[in-house]
Design a protein around this motif. Structure first.
Motif, PDB file in Angstrom:
ATOM      1  N   GLN A 103      46.297  37.134  36.896  1.00 23.98           N
ATOM      2  CA  GLN A 103      44.946  37.671  37.074  1.00 23.98           C
ATOM      3  C   GLN A 103      44.993  39.106  37.568  1.00 23.98           C
TER       4      GLN A 103
ATOM      5  N   THR B  24      41.699  38.684  42.645  1.00 31.73           N
ATOM      6  CA  THR B  24      42.223  37.323  42.586  1.00 31.73           C
ATOM      7  C   THR B  24      42.842  36.881  43.911  1.00 31.73           C
TER       8      THR B  24
ATOM      9  N   ASN C  86      43.274  29.653  41.858  1.00 33.52           N
ATOM     10  CA  ASN C  86      44.440  29.713  42.741  1.00 33.52           C
ATOM     11  C   ASN C  86      44.939  28.287  42.972  1.00 33.52           C
TER      12      ASN C  86
ATOM     13  N   THR D  32      51.787  37.425  44.126  1.00 38.45           N
ATOM     14  CA  THR D  32      51.356  38.408  43.129  1.00 38.45           C
ATOM     15  C   THR D  32      52.342  39.566  43.060  1.00 38.45           C
TER      16      THR D  32
ATOM     17  N   TRP E 106      44.771  42.934  38.102  1.00 38.98           N
ATOM     18  CA  TRP E 106      43.968  44.044  37.587  1.00 38.98           C
ATOM     19  C   TRP E 106      44.745  45.334  37.809  1.00 38.98           C
TER      20      TRP E 106
ATOM     21  N   GLU F  91      35.206  34.350  39.018  1.00 37.80           N
ATOM     22  CA  GLU F  91      36.038  33.345  39.677  1.00 37.80           C
ATOM     23  C   GLU F  91      37.490  33.533  39.270  1.00 37.80           C
ATOM     24  N   PHE F  92      38.369  33.217  40.191  1.00 40.79           N
ATOM     25  CA  PHE F  92      39.800  33.399  39.962  1.00 40.79           C
ATOM     26  C   PHE F  92      40.527  32.142  40.421  1.00 40.79           C
TER      27      PHE F  92
ATOM     28  N   ARG G 170      39.453  27.585  43.056  1.00 41.88           N
ATOM     29  CA  ARG G 170      39.065  28.903  42.568  1.00 41.88           C
ATOM     30  C   ARG G 170      38.413  29.722  43.673  1.00 41.88           C
TER      31      ARG G 170
ATOM     32  N   THR H 179      38.057  39.797  31.889  1.00 38.62           N
ATOM     33  CA  THR H 179      39.362  39.165  32.065  1.00 38.62           C
ATOM     34  C   THR H 179      39.362  37.665  31.978  1.00 38.62           C
ATOM     35  N   LEU H 180      38.281  37.050  32.341  1.00 38.51           N
ATOM     36  CA  LEU H 180      38.524  35.731  32.871  1.00 38.51           C
ATOM     37  C   LEU H 180      37.605  34.661  32.311  1.00 38.51           C
TER      38      LEU H 180
ATOM     39  N   GLN I 109      43.416  43.090  45.440  1.00 39.13           N
ATOM     40  CA  GLN I 109      43.177  42.452  44.142  1.00 39.13           C
ATOM     41  C   GLN I 109      42.103  41.365  44.253  1.00 39.13           C
TER      42      GLN I 109
END
Lengths: 270, 504
Positions: free
Chosen positions: B25, B82, B43, B91, B27, B40-41, B47, B7-8, B80
């Protein structure tokens, strides 16, 4: 009657306004509002009561249960003039938080210079050594520093252990819970033992002549709770002999807190 | 090492902005991702980093990620990555916008205010969309795990029912299966060793609840004592029990999870650690030279079940290296240095600034005294690296019961305790509550409104906060405490605390 001596003068802290004199060795039993004493920015609160013009503090065993604003306090004990407690004359004995709400008990006394001078409720701060250690290696701050453990009580076959309770409570203290742990271990490790649990409910004669008797099911609540704990800790269910003593012994006004108790004994069966 | 899944990938531009941080992000259940060593996500604060201490995971057929129930959801729907393995309200809103409310997230059973409401309308899902809340339906009177009824010490009456569910003929308190509906936030499913370990070094409390010195519950399968840190009311003390229950309730599965599925779910839950990994303002959070408690690696390596409220451990370790930026002869500290200094001051406020903790049910009455004068850290948030109450801490902070918090959007119950019940210590026998909390498990008057403290990691990724989503921002959370305990934090102290929490 026990000899009476006036309390030493250092307790007459100016701002604490102790007017009357307390007498040593005297038994006291009364219900009143506790007052919370702030002891400074970096230290714990302590609690005192004022009774007949005298400020008292009650010395309580570890984890017994501290006084609570919002509730009255039953104080039972013996005056000890050799020590102070929370800036008042020390009472050795027990204090019980009364279960019902008393919203009028709401006073928090600010930390005055007199109180600050007593250095109450301090906890150990970081030492220079520890500071240097962390400075040299910050990860040391995540190496666990444990508090000293509670001592493991010694229990023995055939010996009676007594657990005391606050008024109308079935909560044992941490050290008493340690006793239960050790008794269950002893029972488990000795084949064919019985555990006798005798649970009581109590009554207290107050100085004003009133008698406070615990609610009717108190002995049962204490007994069943202890039996359940011992079983949960591995003692065989059939090995527990529970005796619930609902009859209340006549209170005398001296150490009546001892009437609120449970007696436990592990014995080898014949 | 950063092993990025399918994904990322993000560049410097995504890191520097706060607010807009690019692509969703999300899923979806059944979607394929690879969880290698770390992900890592982004925010708003930087992150979040998730690390996996187990084998690499392909999510496509993994029971935590696959839609194994009837409603198209998976565990990941509400947990999730993220959002630090929870789910932020933001979200939920993004999902609504992206799917027109069709995402299985909004399933009628608990993703709407009540299943009897017209589905597909925003108003019917308002609690999820505004506060990230799911409906938790509990039997009334309470039932034990074996289905037997627990003797209750109080009666419940519905005073107001904005969701309609507690008075609903099919789902409510007077239905054929009398049910109480309360609304709660998902709790993060990561850093689990901290949630599951019994306390160390505080004997006898690896056997006894601190509060009333009853025994801790036991794992029904192993017979071992368990911590009761899982779930806000401790009703399911093991990951297995919890997963099985979530399968039925949240996923609407018709059959039990298989043994293999349970093993896979539990292994995954135990293998992952999350924490903020990078701060837009403080920079990289883990690694040498930085506070040793930051980043998920610290959690992976740290000791679970330990009491950190001492002057050395200070719960999250030292932040002192950030406190006083070295400045070369009068040079102004950089914004980064200033922010780091604020975080370090926040850590000190958290640990050192004492206030009167007063009238907290199931807390001040557990022997500590009322009031108890402590700081955030030494009062309640004392578990090393995660900040739950190791005791463990069911308590009524004032969020669920009146008068400290009053909510128009949540149901309000009047609980009337029986005359022979031990009263709630500071509210007595008549209590107005939005969520009876632990008392829905124990049936006890004195437990009304009490809930379990949560871990404090990954906070930047999972607003709103508290079990009922009471605070939309960290600022609101700090303001709640300030008001509740009359602390008198200065604006600077508040900002320092917020900055500190934003990097956890």
């Amino acid at each position: 009657m026990l000899p009476m001596r006036p309390i030493c003068s250092w307790l007459a802290l100016g701002s604490l306004a102790i007017s009357a004199q307390a007498t040593a060795q005297q038994h006291l039993s009364f219900v009143t509002c506790p007052v919370a004493q702030d002891t400074g920015d970096r230290s714990d609160v302590c609690f005192f009561v004022v009774h007949a013009g005298v400020r008292y503090g009650v010395a309580l065993p570890i984890d017994w249960g501290k006084p609570q604003l919002g509730h009255k306090l039953l104080v039972e004990g013996v005056v000890d003039d050799s020590a102070q407690e929370c800036g008042g004359v020390r009472i050795d004995g027990r204090a019980s938080v009364m279960p019902e709400l008393s919203l009028e008990c709401s006073e928090i006394a600010p930390a005055t210079p007199d109180i600050l001078a007593l250095k109450l409720g301090r906890r150990p701060g970081i030492t220079d050594e520890q500071r240097a250690m962390i400075l040299a290696d910050p990860s040391r701050s995540l190496q666990i520093m444990r508090l000293p453990a509670l001592p493991v009580p010694k229990v023995a076959l055939g010996r009676t252990e007594t657990i005391y309770f606050p008024f109308e409570r079935d909560r044992a203290s941490g050290p008493d819970a340690m006793k239960l742990l050790e008794l269950a271990r002893l029972a488990k490790s000795t084949p064919g033992t019985t555990i006798s649990v005798r649970a009581f409910r109590g009554a207290t004669l107050l100085d004003n002549g009133e008698v406070l008797t615990e609610r009717e099911d108190m002995a049962r609540l204490r007994g069943e709770k202890i039996a359940g704990i011992l079983i949960g800790l591995g003692a065989a269910e059939g090995s527990i002999k529970l005796e619930v003593i609902d009859d209340v012994a006549k209170p005398t006004g001296k150490a009546d807190w001892q009437s609120r108790r449970a007696e436990l004994r592990v014995s080898a069966s014949r | 090492m950063l092993l990025v899944g399918t994904t990322l990938v993000f560049g410097a531009s995504a890191m520097s902005q706060s607010g807009d941080y690019g692509e969703s992000q999300w899923w979806s259940p059944g979607e394929e991702h690879v969880i290698g060593d770390a992900l890592e996500f982004p925010n708003a604060e930087g992150r979040l980093r998730l690390i996996n201490t187990g084998d690499p995971i392909n999510t496509a057929n993994h029971p935590f990620f696959a839609p194994i129930g009837e409603n198209g959801r998976a565990c990941v729907t509400c947990h999730q990555p993220t959002d630090a393995m929870s789910l932020s309200a933001k979200t939920a809103r993004e999902r609504w916008d992206a799917t027109g409310g069709k995402d299985p997230l909004f399933a009628a059973i608990d993703g709407s205010n009540c299943p009897s409401l017209p589905q597909g309308e925003k108003a019917s899902h308002s609690l999820l969309l505004t506060k990230g809340l799911f409906r938790i339906a509990r039997p009334w009177p309470p039932k034990a795990a074996d289905g037997s009824e627990i003797e209750r010490e109080f009666e419940l009456e519905v005073v107001s029912d904005p969701t309609g569910c507690n008075l609903d003929p099919q789902y409510g308190l007077t239905s054929a299966n009398p049910t109480v509906s309360v609304f709660r936030r998902p709790r993060p499913v990561a850093n689990m060793k901290y949630m599951l370990s019994l306390p160390h070094g505080v004997t006898p409390h690896e056997y006894f609840l601190y509060n009333d010195k009853t025994l801790l519950p036991k794992d029904p399968e192993t017979g071992e004592f368990v911590s009761v840190q899982l779930m806000s009311d401790g009703r399911l003390p093991t990951l297995r029990g919890q997963a099985g229950d979530a399968g039925f309730t949240h996923l609407e599965m018709l059959a039990d999870l298989t043994e293999d599925e349970l093993l896979q779910i539990e292994a995954f839950e135990r293998a992952i650690y999350v924490a903020q990994g990078y701060s837009n303002r403080a920079g990289e959070l883990g690694g040498p030279g930085n506070p040793p408690g930051l980043g998920p690696e610290a959690l992976r390596d740290g000791p679970p079940g330990e009491l950190g409220n001492n002057p050395v451990n200070r719960v999250f370790g030292t932040f002192d290296m950030w406190l006083n930026p070295e400045s070369k002869a009068g040079a102004k500290p950089t914004p980064k240095q200033e922010f780091r200094a604020s975080v370090a001051r926040g850590a000190n406020v958290f640990f050192d600034k004492r206030f009167f903790i007063k009238d907290v049910g199931v807390y001040n009455d557990k022997g500590l005294g009322n009031p108890f004068k402590r700081s955030c850290a030494s009062g309640c948030h004392n578990t090393v690296l995660t900040g739950m109450d190791l005791a463990p801490g069911f308590m009524d902070l004032g969020l669920n019961n009146w008068p400290w918090n009053k909510r128009d959007d949540l149901p309000l119950f009047k609980a009337t305790c029986h005359d022979d019940a031990v009263p709630q210590s500071y509210l007595g026998r008549v209590i107005y509550t939005h969520d009876p909390g632990r008392a829905l498990v124990t049936g006890k008057c004195r437990d009304i409104g009490a809930s379990m403290t949560q871990q404090m990691r990954g906070l930047a990724a999972r607003a709103p906060y508290f079990m009922g989503g009471d605070s939309d921002t960290l600022r609101e959370m700090v303001d709640f405490y300030d008001r509740r305990f009359n602390i008198g934090y200065t604006d600077q102290e508040k900002q320092d605390l917020i900055n500190f929490m934003s990097v956890l």
